[in-house]
Every structure is written in structure tokens, then in C-alpha cells.
Motif scaffolding. Structure first.
Motif, short mmCIF file in Angstrom:
data_model
loop_
_atom_site.label_atom_id
_atom_site.label_comp_id
_atom_site.label_asym_id
_atom_site.label_seq_id
_atom_site.Cartn_x
_atom_site.Cartn_y
_atom_site.Cartn_z
N ILE A 1 0.86 -1.11 0.26
CA ILE A 1 -0.01 -0.03 -0.22
C ILE A 1 0.85 1.52 -0.09
N ALA A 2 0.40 2.72 -0.70
CA ALA A 2 1.29 4.19 -0.56
C ALA A 2 -0.29 4.76 0.46
N GLU A 3 0.29 5.76 1.02
CA GLU A 3 -0.72 6.97 1.42
C GLU A 3 -1.14 7.05 0.42
N HIS A 4 -2.44 7.83 1.02
CA HIS A 4 -3.80 9.06 0.29
C HIS A 4 -3.44 7.98 -0.70
N GLN A 5 -3.83 6.22 -0.79
CA GLN A 5 -4.31 5.35 -2.12
C GLN A 5 -6.02 5.37 -1.66
N GLU B 1 1.40 3.47 9.42
CA GLU B 1 1.03 4.12 10.82
C GLU B 1 1.50 4.65 11.48
N ASP B 2 0.79 5.36 11.85
CA ASP B 2 0.84 6.50 12.92
C ASP B 2 2.34 5.92 14.23
N ASN C 1 2.10 5.35 17.36
CA ASN C 1 1.65 4.15 18.14
C ASN C 1 1.57 2.94 16.78
N GLY C 2 1.88 2.76 15.60
CA GLY C 2 2.26 1.98 14.96
C GLY C 2 1.27 1.94 14.19
N GLN C 3 -0.14 2.53 14.20
CA GLN C 3 -1.43 1.69 13.86
C GLN C 3 -1.76 1.87 12.44
N LEU C 4 -2.29 1.33 11.55
CA LEU C 4 -2.43 1.88 10.05
C LEU C 4 -3.82 2.61 10.37
N VAL C 5 -3.51 4.05 9.31
CA VAL C 5 -4.70 5.43 9.87
C VAL C 5 -5.36 5.23 8.44
N LEU C 6 -7.05 4.80 8.15
CA LEU C 6 -7.84 4.83 7.01
C LEU C 6 -9.05 5.77 7.64
N SER C 7 -9.73 5.88 6.33
CA SER C 7 -10.56 7.01 6.50
C SER C 7 -11.83 6.46 5.10
N HIS C 8 -12.72 6.12 5.65
CA HIS C 8 -13.43 5.66 4.71
C HIS C 8 -14.81 7.10 4.17
N LYS C 9 -14.58 8.29 4.96
CA LYS C 9 -15.62 9.44 4.23
C LYS C 9 -14.44 9.65 3.08
N LYS C 10 -13.39 9.79 3.71
CA LYS C 10 -12.59 10.53 2.72
C LYS C 10 -12.37 9.99 1.08
N ALA C 11 -12.66 8.22 1.23
CA ALA C 11 -13.01 7.77 0.59
C ALA C 11 -13.83 7.85 -1.19
N ARG C 12 -14.97 7.76 -0.35
CA ARG C 12 -16.15 8.26 -0.76
C ARG C 12 -15.58 9.38 -1.44
N PHE C 13 -15.08 11.03 -1.03
CA PHE C 13 -15.48 12.23 -1.61
C PHE C 13 -14.17 12.00 -2.93
N VAL C 14 -12.87 11.05 -2.45
CA VAL C 14 -12.23 10.61 -3.96
C VAL C 14 -13.16 10.50 -5.03
#
Length: 611
Positions: A49-53, A104-105, A107-120
Motif C-alpha cells: 500500500i501507499a499513503e493517499h491511496q 503507521e501513526d 503507535n504503529g497503527q494503520l490510519v484509514l478513512s472511509h469518508k475521504k475514500a467516498r469523497f475521492v
């Protein structure tokens, strides 16, 4: 003493180094090479994966606050449940699109967003919909200033009030919480703004209906329609998806002031197609054409020269329209209203609703046109013009109009004549008739000429008196000296008023006084006659010549007899009597005095010759 054997000394082994990382953990027997091999194989099972994808993930856990999504990465992402409010039926195992904000944030946690995915995804979809003119669905969320906010693909779009329907919408709230179809009409990439329209869909449907309806239209076809709108110039008829216009002139054979006199809003009527334009989608309709033309019911016995009665329905400057039968009108031109020649308008004779009689002048049933006249109801005053106004007869008329070249005088209704400006006065040089008289004044005239064919009278005013220039010829002889008043100065010279009101002209070089200064306006000086022309009524004067002649040879004064002196005194008395009448407007009252003066001077000349 007993012998004892010495025990061997045992040296303990050095303690091994303790691996604290393994304390409390299950030990394995993998070598470093094996461990590396296993890690490589494990990483191959994970998604790169890559960020902003934007990726697709699977819901693996659902709590009261969060949704856990597996995107086949080394860790799972946690997304707030609020981002899925639009989808209350979401369950474990469903696929959802997510936007990778961070791998990773802290805390080493993967950060996702469904709202931004819908907007894109939504932004990509609306751009595609704009290019392809795709019809999309959206949910009307709420009302805002000037329109509505619509959820399209998860992003907010603006629906202007003017784009809701083809008809004006007053209650926007009636559309809130409804799912509707739209077309994307405008996008602002900089601010990520989207404008949609529902009206565009309706217009497209209407346009298609118009094409179908217009393709079936034919001139003369009779259709049923509904009165959709009424204006001052006509009526719009809904023909079932396409509108046509009935112009006010095509509503009724009778004259009407407003379409509401014939139809009402919402009324169903039958109309006939007069014309249509496929390109401009314009349809011209008619209503009156469905009823017989009033001219078809006009009496076949009506002919030119008949007398008719009617009511004035329209009055214009050029004439008046008379309705002699319902829907049948004739025009009375202003020239047919009076035998008079001077300019007038129809408003001077008629007003709307007046009733009148008229004579039919022309009648064309094919063109449905008729001209009428009212002056023909009275005798033509020119019929006996030579008897009433013979050449040389004297009359009194009324000044009706001016032109630069003369005065129009009305002798009676229908009989006008012209006094040319040169026929106003024997002595005065008149530049415009208004200097001599004014409109409405009475004036004495004599008939100079009568032209029956052109209906023109030539009149004269000065001809009522004798020509004073016959007398002036004997008074203003060459080299005679007279008192004169300078009334006007120009670059070329001066206008000088002489005795009896006659005017002469003194060139500039003849206006030099004894002191060398030029004469001024309003000065009274002696002037010598240096030229006299009776035909052109021209007298040329000189003030300078008096001094020049006096400085030459001294004049000898011959003695005169007592009889000559008496005659000279009589002449001066006659001149004095005439001079008293100079202030009058014309020389009409001077004719007698001038005639006596001329006779006396002629007799004096004869006596001189006989001696």
C-alpha cells in the motif's frame, strides 16, 4: 598420624550469557536463515500500500463506536462508525472503500478513512458524469440560501432554486429528504464545488416531446390546447408538451384591446396552425381563422360611391378606421376628411366611438380593403372656382401657415391660396413672412392666377395698391440728395431707410463721413442717389459723394420765377403730407398722395420743356 589423600580441585565453568528477549517467550529452533526466509514469505502475503491511496477492505469487526477493516496489510485499520451513518445495514464481511491516510501513526497503527475514500471516488464520478452527461441520483439533505444541498456519491453538491424545475418553485422544503435524478452542470476544481440540475432533465424530456410533436405538425392542422399564459400581445397555448403563440391580431376578426376579452387562463380551445419553425421551435397559431371571415358576409350590393354608416374604432394622425359592419373596417385618410389643403390630423375631426357617414371610394373584396371619404358628402368648392374667385377679384382671407417663400391664406373651407413673399410689399425687403403678418390674422388679397388642374390659387397683397416705384422714379432721381437713417450695417455696406419708407443700400466705401470715420447704425445722414433701378427695386446711395461733389466745381444757382417757386412749394407740401403716413405698415394709404405728387411733378416737367 593417618595419611589422607588430597581431593582434586574442581574449577566451575563460566556462566553462559542470558538472552533476556527470550525470557517468558516460547522458544523456537529456527536459524537466522530460516527466520529470514519465513519473514519474506509472510510479507509476500501482505498487500503493498501507499499513503493517499483508495483501496477496498473487508469489515472484520463492528463495535458500537468503530468499524475494523482489514485491507490485507500487516495491521488492521479502525474507522469511526459515524462515517457509515449513510449505510445503517453495514455488517461484518461487507466490502468497503477506504482512504489510506497513514501507514503507521505514532503507535504503529494503520490510519484509514472511509469518508475521504467516498469523497475521492465521488469527485472522480462527478467529473466523469459532467463529461458524459450521465444522469445520476442524489439525496436532498437540506435547504440552503438560494437552493438545496444534495448528497451525490457521498459528497455535497448545490442545487440552485432556478434548476429545480422548469416552473418557478416557491416551497423548497417540499424536496428535502427526497431522492431525485440530476445532471452535473458545473464543477469548480479549485474549491471542489459541484452544481447539479434537475431542470435540465425536464428540459431534455420537453425538448424530445417538442421534436416529436413538431415533426407531426402541418399548416392548417386543428389542435386542442390549453391557455397557458396571457400577455398584452398574445396568448401562449400548451399543445401537450410544446407551446404555441396566438398573436392578438389572430384572436378575433374584431378589434380588441386585450386578449382577455376573448380567452381566459386555463381555458381549453381549438386552434389552427398558421406556421411553425422547426429550428427555432416556434409555432404560430390562430383562433379567428376557425370562424368565417366577416368580409364574406358583406352585402354583395355594396359598391364604390355608396353611402355607409359606421363607428370610429381607431384614430391615427394619418386617418381613422371606421367599422361599418362587425369585423369590416374602412380607412378614411386625413386627405379625404376635408377639401382644405392645409395640414391637419385625423384627431382634428374624429375621436374613438364617434359615429359618421362616409362615401365608399375604393373597394377590394379580394384584398378585403376599403377606403372611405367624408369630404365627398359636401360639394367640391373648386367646382365653381372661376365664378367665385376670378382673376383680379379682391377678397379677405385668414393666414393659415408660413413657409420660407410665402404665406398660405384660406379664403374658405377647402380654398387655399399662396401669397409669394415677393408679393407682400412694394417697398419692404421681407426675409420671412412672419415679419409681415402672423397666423390667424385677416389679410386682404387679390387673385393673381387660378390653376384648376393643380387646385392652386396665386394671391397677391401688394397688388391692391399702385406701384409706388413709378413715383419713386421721379423722386429719387440720379444725384438727388435725401435724408436717410442707417438701420443695418454689414461688411459690404448699410441698409438705409429713405423718405416714404423705401430702403436703399450704401456700400461701405460710400459711408465715410467728413471726419474720416465710417457712419454708424441709427445715424441720420444725407445720402446721394448714385443708382436707381425700378425693375429690380434697387436704390444705391452714397454719403461720401456729397462732399466730393461739393469740393469740385461750384454749382450755379439759376433764379426761378415766382410760378416755379409756387410749384416747388406745392410739391413740398405733397411730400410733407405723404411723409406723415410713413409709420403705416404698408403703403396702401400712400397711393393717393404719391399719385398726386407724380402728376404734379409730371406737369412741372412739361412746363419746363415748353419754356
Amino acid at each position: 598420624m593417618a595419611n589422607t589423600e588430597e581431593s582434586p580441585v574442581v574449577v566451575p565453568e563460566a556462566p553462559q550469557e542470558i538472552n533476556w528477549d527470550t525470557i517468558g517467550k516460547k522458544q523456537d529452533n529456527y536459524s537466522d536463515a530460516e527466520r529470514k526466509k519465513l519473514a519474506t514469505a509472510y510479507e509476500k502475503t501482505l498487500t503493498t500500500i501507499a499513503e493517499h491511496q483508495v483501496l477496498e477492505g473487508k469489515v472484520v469487526e463492528k463495535t458500537s463506536k468503530d468499524i475494523v477493516v482489514n485491507i490485507n496489510y500487516k495491521s488492521e485499520g479502525v474507522i469511526p462508525l459515524t462515517e457509515f451513518r449513510y449505510n445503517p445495514d453495514l455488517k461484518i464481511g461487507d466490502s468497503v472503500e477506504v482512504y489510506v491516510e497513514k501507514q503507521e501513526d505514532k503507535n504503529g497503527q494503520l490510519v484509514l478513512s472511509h469518508k475521504k475514500a467516498r469523497f475521492v471516488r465521488a469527485w472522480e464520478r462527478v467529473n466523469e458524469a459532467l463529461v458524459t452527461s450521465e444522469v445520476i441520483k442524489g439525496f436532498v439533505k437540506c435547504r440552503t440560501k438560494g437552493g438545496l444541498i444534495v448528497d451525490v456519491f457521498g459528497m455535497e453538491a448545490f442545487l440552485p432554486g432556478s434548476q429545480i424545475d422548469v416552473k418557478p418553485v416557491r416551497d423548497y422544503d417540499a424536496y428535502v429528504n427526497k431522492t431525485m435524478e440530476f445532471k452535473v452542470v458545473k464543477i469548480n476544481p479549485e474549491f471542489k464545488n459541484v452544481v447539479v440540475s434537475h431542470k435540465a432533465l425536464i428540459e431534455a424530456e420537453i425538448e424530445q416531446q417538442k421534436q416529436e410533436i413538431i415533426s407531426k405538425l402541418e399548416k392548417g392542422q386543428v389542435l386542442e390546447g390549453t391557455v397557458k399564459n396571457i400577455t398584452s400581445y398574445g396568448v401562449f397555448i400548451d399543445l401537450g408538451g410544446v407551446d404555441g403563440l396566438i398573436h392578438i391580431t389572430d384572436l378575433s376578426w374584431f378589434r380588441i384591446s386585450h386578449p382577455e376579452e376573448v380567452v381566459q387562463l386555463g381555458q381549453k380551445i381549438h386552434v389552427v396552425i398558421l406556421d411553425f419553425d422547426n429550428e427555432k421551435k416556434r409555432i404560430q397559431l390562430g383562433l379567428k381563422q376557425l370562424s368565417p371571415h366577416p368580409w364574406d358576409g358583406l352585402s354583395p350590393d355594396l359598391k364604390v360611391g355608396d353611402k355607409v354608416k359606421g363607428k370610429i374604432v381607431v384614430v391615427a394622425d394619418y386617418g381613422a378606421f371606421v367599422e361599418i359592419a362587425p369585423g369590416v373596417e374602412g380607412l378614411i385618410h386625413v386627405s379625404e376628411m376635408s377639401w382644405s389643403q392645409h395640414l391637419r390630423t385625423a384627431h382634428d375631426f374624429f375621436k374613438v366611438s364617434d359615429e359618421t357617414e362616409a362615401i365608399v371610394l375604393t373597394l377590394s373584396r379580394e384584398e378585403r380593403k376599403m377606403t372611405l371619404g367624408i369630404k365627398q358628402l359636401t360639394p367640391d368648392p373648386w367646382a365653381n372656382i372661376l365664378d367665385k374667385y376670378p382673376k383680379g377679384s379682391r377678397h379677405v382671407g385668414t393666414v393659415r401657415n408660413f413657409t420660407n417663400f410665402g404665406v398660405f391664406v384660406e379664403l374658405e373651407e377647402g380654398i387655399d391660396g399662396l401669397i409669394h413673399i415677393s408679393d407682400l410689399s412694394w417697398t419692404k425687403k421681407i426675409k420671412h413672412p412672419s415679419e409681415f403678418t402672423k397666423i390667424g390674422d385677416k389679410i386682404d388679397v387679390t387673385v393673381l392666377d387660378v390653376n384648376i388642374e393643380t387646385r392652386r390659387l396665386s394671391l397677391g397683397h401688394k397688388q391692391l395698391e399702385e406701384n409706388p416705384w413709378d413715383t419713386f422714379e421721379t423722386i429719387f432721381t440720379m444725384d438727388s440728395v435725401h435724408k436717410g437713417t442707417i438701420t443695418q450695417l454689414t461688411d459690404k455696406g448699410a441698409t438705409v431707410v429713405l423718405p416714404y419708407g423705401v430702403e436703399g443700400f450704401a456700400p461701405s466705401k460710400h459711408l465715410i463721413k467728413e471726419n474720416g470715420q465710417p457712419a454708424k447704425a441709427e445715424e441720420v445722414l444725407d445720402f446721394k442717389v448714385i443708382e436707381f433701378n425700378k425693375d429690380s427695386k434697387k436704390i444705391i446711395l452714397s454719403h461720401s459723394r456729397i462732399k466730393e461733389d461739393a469740393s469740385g466745381v461750384e454749382r450755379e444757382k439759376a433764379p426761378k420765377s415766382n410760378d416755379k417757386k409756387a410749384d416747388s412749394n406745392d410739391t413740398r407740401n405733397a411730400v410733407k403730407k405723404i411723409r406723415g403716413n410713413i409709420e403705416k405698415t404698408t403703403l396702401g394709404d400712400l397711393g393717393g398722395g404719391l399719385s398726386k405728387l407724380k402728376s404734379k411733378m409730371d406737369k412741372e416737367d412739361e412746363d419746363s420743356k415748353s419754356e
